[in-house]
Design an enzyme around this catalytic site. Structure first.
Site, short mmCIF file in Angstrom:
data_model
loop_
_atom_site.label_atom_id
_atom_site.label_comp_id
_atom_site.label_asym_id
_atom_site.label_seq_id
_atom_site.Cartn_x
_atom_site.Cartn_y
_atom_site.Cartn_z
N ASP A 202 22.67 -2.31 5.31
CA ASP A 202 24.10 -2.26 5.03
C ASP A 202 24.37 -1.64 3.67
O ASP A 202 23.73 -2.00 2.68
CB ASP A 202 24.66 -3.69 5.07
N GLU A 262 3.37 -0.59 5.99
CA GLU A 262 2.30 -1.57 6.20
C GLU A 262 2.43 -2.27 7.55
O GLU A 262 1.53 -2.99 7.97
CB GLU A 262 2.31 -2.61 5.08
#
Length: 537
Positions: A202, A262
Site C-alpha cells: 500500500d 529468500e
C-alpha cells in the site's frame, strides 16, 4: 502448488475486501472464515491468486489501513489459526495468497507510537516523523494530507508536530531510522514464514520524506495518476516532490526484494500514487531487484476511451524497459468501473474486461467487478469512510465501492450476512447476484469465467510483447507476440457498429468465449457496438 517461481508474470489476482466478502459468524462484518467458505467460487473464476485487503489488528478508523499490530489478526476477522486455514485451503485449490502490507504508517494506537509520543528521549522517540513548530507555532511546512488539511498534527506531550500523509490517526513511520526498516522487514518475514505468496504494498512510494522538510511547490495542473487528486481536495494543488517518492525509497525496496528472494515463488505488487506515476512504476520495477510489479491510478480515474488507453499503455511500455506492469480498472478506493466509465450494457463491460485481460502484464480484479456491479448510492447517514465524510457532498468517499458482495438475490442482505451489514447492500445489486448470473450463459460473470479460463491457456497473452496499431475513432487495435505466434486484438470501444479494413486477412481464434468475434470478409472486419475480436495474425 505447482513450483513456478515466475507465476506472477501474467497472473490474474482477485482482490478480496474481507469486510464485505462473506460474513461467517453473523455479526454483519465479513471475515477470514468467510473467505475460506467462498474459495470454490474464487477458484471457479480461473484466477491465480487472492489479494486480501488488511485484516490486521486495528482500531479500524481507516478500516484496517491503520495497523495496531502487524503480526496478528483483528478479532472481527478471526484468528491467526483462521488465516493459516485459509492459506492451506487456498493452496489446495491452486490459489496463491497475497496480503496487503501497509508499511509507510501505522495506527496511532500501535505500541510503537504510544511509546514514541511519550517523550523525546525514549527508545522509539525517532521511530516516527516529528518536527518542531515554526517560531509562530504553526506547522513545519506546507505538506498536505491525502484526506484533507495539513499533514501535521500537534502532540502536546512532545510539544512537536507529527507527520501523517493520511488520517491524523495514521502517523508516518520514520524510514530514515535503520531500526524502523529492520522491524518492518522482520514483520514481512513473519508472514512469509506463515506461507504467504506475496504482498500488495500500500502507498509504497510514501515511505520516505525529505529530511530537510522543504515545502512542496505549487502545481498548476492535476498530474496524472496521483492519489487524492480531486478538485475539491487541496492535495491536488501541490507537486509532491518532498513528501513522497524520495530517492531513499529505492535502496529500501532493494532490501525488501532481497528478503523475498529468500522465499522463491513469492512476489510483490506496489501501489503507486504519484504525480509522475508511470515513471515511478518504471523506476520501482526495473532491474529485477526491487518490486516484481506495480500499478498506478492511471486506469482508476474517470478518463477512458481508446485514445486514453492507448496513450497510457504506450507510455508505460516506453518507460518500463525490463519492468513489469500490473493493471487494474477497479479497487476499494475508487468508484466501481461500471459507473466510472458509464457502462450501459453487459457487452460494454465485457469489452473493458477483454481489454484489461489482453494487455501485457498482470491484472488485479476487484471483488464484484466480475458481476458488473455499479457504484452504490448511499445516504449520508450510511457513510463510514472518513474521506467521504470530510468532503461530502462534493465527494461521497469510498463506501460506494465497498458495499457487501451479493451472493443470492432471494436471501436477506444478499446472502452476505444474517445480520445487518456494516454497509447496506445496494438494492440495484440484487439482480446482479452470483446466483442469478451463474444460471445465465451470457452474463458478465460467465464471460469472466470463460475468458479467464481461455486466457490462461494462451502463453502469448500471459507473457508476450505488445504493439499498438493505428486505428480510427474509438477503435483500439494491438498485437501480442511471443516467439512465432502473434495475436491481434481489436476492440470497438463505442456504441456504434464499425467496419474496419485490416492490412491482411486474419484467422479468427478458435475457442474464444461467445462474446468475442466479428464478421470477416477477406480483410474486412465488421464489429458490433462494443465488439471484441481476437485473431491470429
Amino acid at each position: 502448488m505447482i513450483n513456478n517461481p515466475d507465476w506472477w508474470r501474467g497472473a490474474v489476482i482477485y482482490q478480496v475486501y474481507p469486510r464485505s466478502f462473506y460474513d461467517s459468524n453473523g455479526d454483519g462484518i465479513g471475515d477470514l472464515p468467510g473467505v475460506t467458505a467462498k474459495l470454490d467460487y474464487i477458484a471457479s473464476l480461473n484466477v491465480d491468486a487472492i489479494w486480501l485487503s488488511p485484516f490486521f489488528t486495528s482500531p479500524m478508523r481507516d478500516f484496517g489501513y491503520d495497523v495496531a499490530d502487524y503480526r496478528n489478526v483483528d478479532p472481527i476477522f478471526g484468528t491467526l489459526s483462521d488465516f493459516d486455514t485459509l492459506i492451506a485451503e487456498a493452496h489446495k485449490r491452486g490459489l496463491r495468497i497475497m496480503i496487503d502490507q501497509v508499511l509507510s504508517h501505522s495506527s496511532d494506537q500501535h505500541s510503537w507510537f504510544v511509546e514514541s509520543r511519550a517523550n523525546r528521549s525514549n527508545p522509539k522517540a525517532d521511530w516516527y516523523v516529528w518536527a518542531d513548530p515554526k517560531k509562530d507555532g504553526t506547522v513545519p511546512n506546507n505538506w498536505l494530507s491525502v484526506f484533507g488539511g495539513p499533514a501535521w498534527t500537534w502532540d502536546s506531550r512532545r510539544r512537536q508536530y507529527y507527520l501523517h500523509n493520511f488520517l491524523t490517526s495514521q502517523p508516518d513511520l520514520n524510514f530514515h531510522n535503520p531500526d524502523v526498516q529492520k522491524q518492518v522487514l522482520s514483520d514481512v518475514k513473519f508472514w512469509l514464514d506463515r506461507g504467504v505468496d506475496g504482498f500488495r504494498l500500500d502507498a509504497i512510494n510514501f515511505c520516505f520524506h525529505d529530511r530537510k522538510l522543504r515545502d512542496n511547490p505549487a502545481s498548476d495542473a492535476v498530474k496524472e495518476g496521483s492519489i487524492g487528486v480531486r478538485k475539491e481536495n487541496p492535495y491536488a494543488y501541490q507537486f509532491h516532490r518532498f513528501d513522497k517518492t524520495r530517492p531513499e525509497n529505492i535502496p529500501f525496496l532493494q532490501r525488501l526484494r532481497a528478503l523475498l528472494d529468500e522465499y522463491p515463488g513469492t512476489t510483490t505488487v506496489g501501489e503507486i500514487g504519484d504525480d509522475n506515476s508511470l515513471q515511478t512504476m518504471a523506476d520501482y520495477t526495473s532491474g529485477g531487484d526491487k518490486l516484481h510489479m506495480a500499478y498506478s491510478f492511471d486506469l482508476l480515474t474517470e478518463q477512458h476511451g481508446a485514445d486514453f488507453f492507448r496513450k497510457t499503455v504506450n507510455t508505460i511500455e516506453q518507460k518500463l524497459t525490463d519492468g513489469w506492469p500490473c493493471w487494474a480498472i477497479g479497487n476499494h478506493d475508487v468508484a466501481r468501473v461500471a459507473s466510472r466509465w458509464e457502462a450501459t450494457s453487459d457487452q460494454q463491460l465485457k469489452a473493458y474486461m477483454a481489454m484489461l485481460l489482453t494487455l501485457r502484464g498482470s491484472v488485479c480484479i476487484y471483488q464484484g467487478e466480475e458481476l458488473g456491479l455499479t457504484e452504490a448510492e448511499l445516504a449520508y447517514e450510511d457513510l463510514v469512510d472518513p474521506y467521504g465524510i470530510n468532503f461530502w457532498p462534493e465527494y461521497k468517499g469510498r463506501d460506494g465501492c465497498r458495499t457487501p458482495m451479493v451472493w443470492h438475490h432471494k436471501k436477506t442482505h444478499g446472502g452476505f450476512s444474517d445480520a445487518r451489514p456494516w454497509l447496506p447492500v445496494y438494492d440495484d445489486h440484487y439482480n446482479a447476484a452470483v446466483a442469478v448470473q451463474h444460471e445465465e450463459d451470457n452474463s458478465v460473470l460467465e464471460a469472466y469465467r470463460t475468458f479467464l479460463g481461455w486466457r490462461r491457456e494462451q502463453p502469448v497473452l500471459l507473457k508476450g510483447d505488445i504493439r499498438f496499431h493505428k486505428a480510427p475513432g474509438n477503435i483500439l487495435i494491438y498485437s501480442r507476440s511471443l516467439g512465432a505466434e502473434t495475436l491481434l486484438v481489436v476492440l470497438n470501444l463505442s456504441d456504434q457498429a464499425a467496419t474496419l479494413t485490416l492490412p491482411e486477412a486474419k484467422a479468427p481464434m478458435a475457442g474464444t468465449p461467445d462474446f468475442v468475434g466479428g464478421q470477416w470478409q477477406g480483410n474486412e472486419l465488421k464489429l458490433p457496438a462494443w465488439g471484441v475480436e481476437i485473431a491470429r495474425s
